[in-house]
Motif scaffolding. Sequence first.
Motif, mmCIF file in Angstrom:
data_model
loop_
_atom_site.group_PDB
_atom_site.id
_atom_site.type_symbol
_atom_site.label_atom_id
_atom_site.label_comp_id
_atom_site.label_asym_id
_atom_site.label_seq_id
_atom_site.Cartn_x
_atom_site.Cartn_y
_atom_site.Cartn_z
ATOM 1 N N PRO A 1 0.861 -1.283 0.030
ATOM 2 C CA PRO A 1 0.091 -0.011 -0.097
ATOM 3 C C PRO A 1 1.021 1.361 0.018
ATOM 4 N N SER A 2 0.275 2.430 -0.482
ATOM 5 C CA SER A 2 0.993 3.805 -0.286
ATOM 6 C C SER A 2 0.470 4.163 1.111
ATOM 7 N N GLY B 1 -1.203 7.451 2.984
ATOM 8 C CA GLY B 1 -1.784 8.735 2.986
ATOM 9 C C GLY B 1 -1.851 9.633 4.035
ATOM 10 N N PRO B 2 -2.401 10.840 4.294
ATOM 11 C CA PRO B 2 -2.204 11.632 5.244
ATOM 12 C C PRO B 2 -2.281 10.868 6.505
ATOM 13 N N GLY B 3 -1.376 11.143 7.595
ATOM 14 C CA GLY B 3 -1.175 10.663 8.630
ATOM 15 C C GLY B 3 -0.616 9.031 8.745
ATOM 16 N N GLY B 4 -0.089 8.739 7.434
ATOM 17 C CA GLY B 4 0.476 7.555 7.292
ATOM 18 C C GLY B 4 -0.475 6.274 7.366
ATOM 19 N N GLN B 5 -1.813 6.626 7.164
ATOM 20 C CA GLN B 5 -2.583 5.604 6.832
ATOM 21 C C GLN B 5 -2.535 4.760 5.509
ATOM 22 N N ARG B 6 -2.539 3.368 5.512
ATOM 23 C CA ARG B 6 -2.379 2.714 4.256
ATOM 24 C C ARG B 6 -3.501 2.876 3.222
ATOM 25 N N ARG B 7 -3.118 2.988 2.249
ATOM 26 C CA ARG B 7 -4.006 3.367 1.169
ATOM 27 C C ARG B 7 -3.690 2.077 0.230
ATOM 28 N N PHE B 8 -4.750 1.263 -0.133
ATOM 29 C CA PHE B 8 -4.644 0.017 -1.281
ATOM 30 C C PHE B 8 -5.300 0.344 -2.438
ATOM 31 N N ARG B 9 -4.760 -0.177 -3.521
ATOM 32 C CA ARG B 9 -5.421 -0.197 -4.816
ATOM 33 C C ARG B 9 -6.506 -0.888 -5.101
ATOM 34 N N ARG B 10 -7.337 -0.785 -5.718
ATOM 35 C CA ARG B 10 -8.576 -1.681 -6.126
ATOM 36 C C ARG B 10 -7.917 -2.796 -6.788
ATOM 37 N N SER B 11 -6.843 -2.959 -7.395
ATOM 38 C CA SER B 11 -6.362 -4.291 -7.798
ATOM 39 C C SER B 11 -5.763 -5.295 -6.623
ATOM 40 N N ASP B 12 -5.591 -4.658 -5.259
ATOM 41 C CA ASP B 12 -5.154 -5.489 -4.411
ATOM 42 C C ASP B 12 -6.445 -6.418 -3.699
ATOM 43 N N ILE B 13 -7.578 -6.081 -4.273
ATOM 44 C CA ILE B 13 -8.727 -6.819 -4.091
ATOM 45 C C ILE B 13 -8.277 -8.257 -4.771
ATOM 46 N N ARG B 14 -8.040 -8.284 -5.838
ATOM 47 C CA ARG B 14 -7.846 -9.352 -6.543
ATOM 48 C C ARG B 14 -6.532 -9.971 -6.253
ATOM 49 N N ARG B 15 -5.597 -9.231 -5.976
ATOM 50 C CA ARG B 15 -4.274 -9.961 -5.655
ATOM 51 C C ARG B 15 -4.660 -10.708 -4.155
ATOM 52 N N LEU B 16 -5.259 -10.076 -3.317
ATOM 53 C CA LEU B 16 -5.495 -10.961 -1.914
ATOM 54 C C LEU B 16 -6.423 -12.039 -2.096
ATOM 55 N N SER B 17 -7.346 -11.926 -3.263
ATOM 56 C CA SER B 17 -8.209 -13.226 -3.415
ATOM 57 C C SER B 17 -7.158 -14.247 -4.005
ATOM 58 N N PHE B 18 -6.525 -13.954 -4.976
ATOM 59 C CA PHE B 18 -5.439 -14.731 -5.591
ATOM 60 C C PHE B 18 -4.583 -15.688 -4.214
ATOM 61 N N VAL B 19 -4.428 -14.818 -3.360
ATOM 62 C CA VAL B 19 -3.693 -15.401 -2.266
ATOM 63 C C VAL B 19 -4.522 -16.464 -1.455
ATOM 64 N N LEU B 20 -5.809 -15.925 -1.218
ATOM 65 C CA LEU B 20 -6.412 -16.885 -0.480
ATOM 66 C C LEU B 20 -6.579 -18.182 -1.467
ATOM 67 N N ILE B 21 -6.766 -18.063 -2.568
ATOM 68 C CA ILE B 21 -7.190 -19.236 -3.393
ATOM 69 C C ILE B 21 -5.808 -20.126 -3.390
ATOM 70 N N ALA B 22 -4.817 -19.448 -3.787
ATOM 71 C CA ALA B 22 -3.480 -20.130 -3.712
ATOM 72 C C ALA B 22 -3.130 -20.954 -2.395
ATOM 73 N N GLN B 23 -3.551 -20.201 -1.202
ATOM 74 C CA GLN B 23 -3.412 -21.011 0.118
ATOM 75 C C GLN B 23 -4.216 -21.938 0.233
ATOM 76 N N LYS B 24 -5.470 -21.882 -0.248
ATOM 77 C CA LYS B 24 -6.269 -23.023 -0.073
ATOM 78 C C LYS B 24 -5.760 -24.243 -0.874
ATOM 79 N N PHE B 25 -5.142 -24.076 -1.906
ATOM 80 C CA PHE B 25 -4.380 -25.043 -2.867
ATOM 81 C C PHE B 25 -3.294 -25.647 -2.271
ATOM 82 N N GLY B 26 -2.612 -25.122 -0.996
ATOM 83 C CA GLY B 26 -1.444 -25.466 -0.512
ATOM 84 C C GLY B 26 -0.327 -24.961 -0.912
ATOM 85 N N PHE B 27 -0.158 -23.640 -1.771
ATOM 86 C CA PHE B 27 0.790 -23.067 -2.178
ATOM 87 C C PHE B 27 1.339 -22.074 -0.872
#
Length: 160
Positions: A35-36, A38-64
């Motif tokens: 994440p980038s 924002g003001p005050g140091g808050q994490r700001r995530f891209r919309r594409s991170d939704i797909r990245r994290l969904s991929f992580v969940l699927i890959a972990q489910k398959f044992g990666f």
Amino acid sequence: MTISDAVMPIGRLASRTGLAVSAIRYYETQGLVSPSRGPGGQRRFRRSDIRRLSFVLIAQKFGFTISRIRDLLATLPDERAPDEDDWTRIAEMFRADLDARIETLTKLRDNLDSCIGCGCLSLKKCALYNPGDRARRGGEGPRYLMGDRPIPVGAAAPDV
């Protein structure tokens, strides 16, 4: 699209992915999302991170492992959201890993009741397929399941 539409805070990402905020922070420490700030140091995530994290969940489910998932995600561009071609390329790598796992699981299923070259020599069949535990010459573990072939009777065992 305004900048506020392009990024989201961690709470919104958690809601979109079904992940706990703590899990997203963990995945960040593992280099799976970046994440980038924002003001005050808050994490700001891209919309594409939704797909990245969904991929992580699927890959972990398959044992990666996290390491393998990180390697796969590292092939995606940082400077822009991944497009269809990017995901097709990563899917091909993912598919190759899955094909190898399927092959190994099929061997396991088909050979579970026979000698698998593990060195236990507990089956009468092992005296035929692995006399004197010759499979051990190939290394540790269930050698035949790992791809080694039984050494024909009368043939010299390979030196490793």
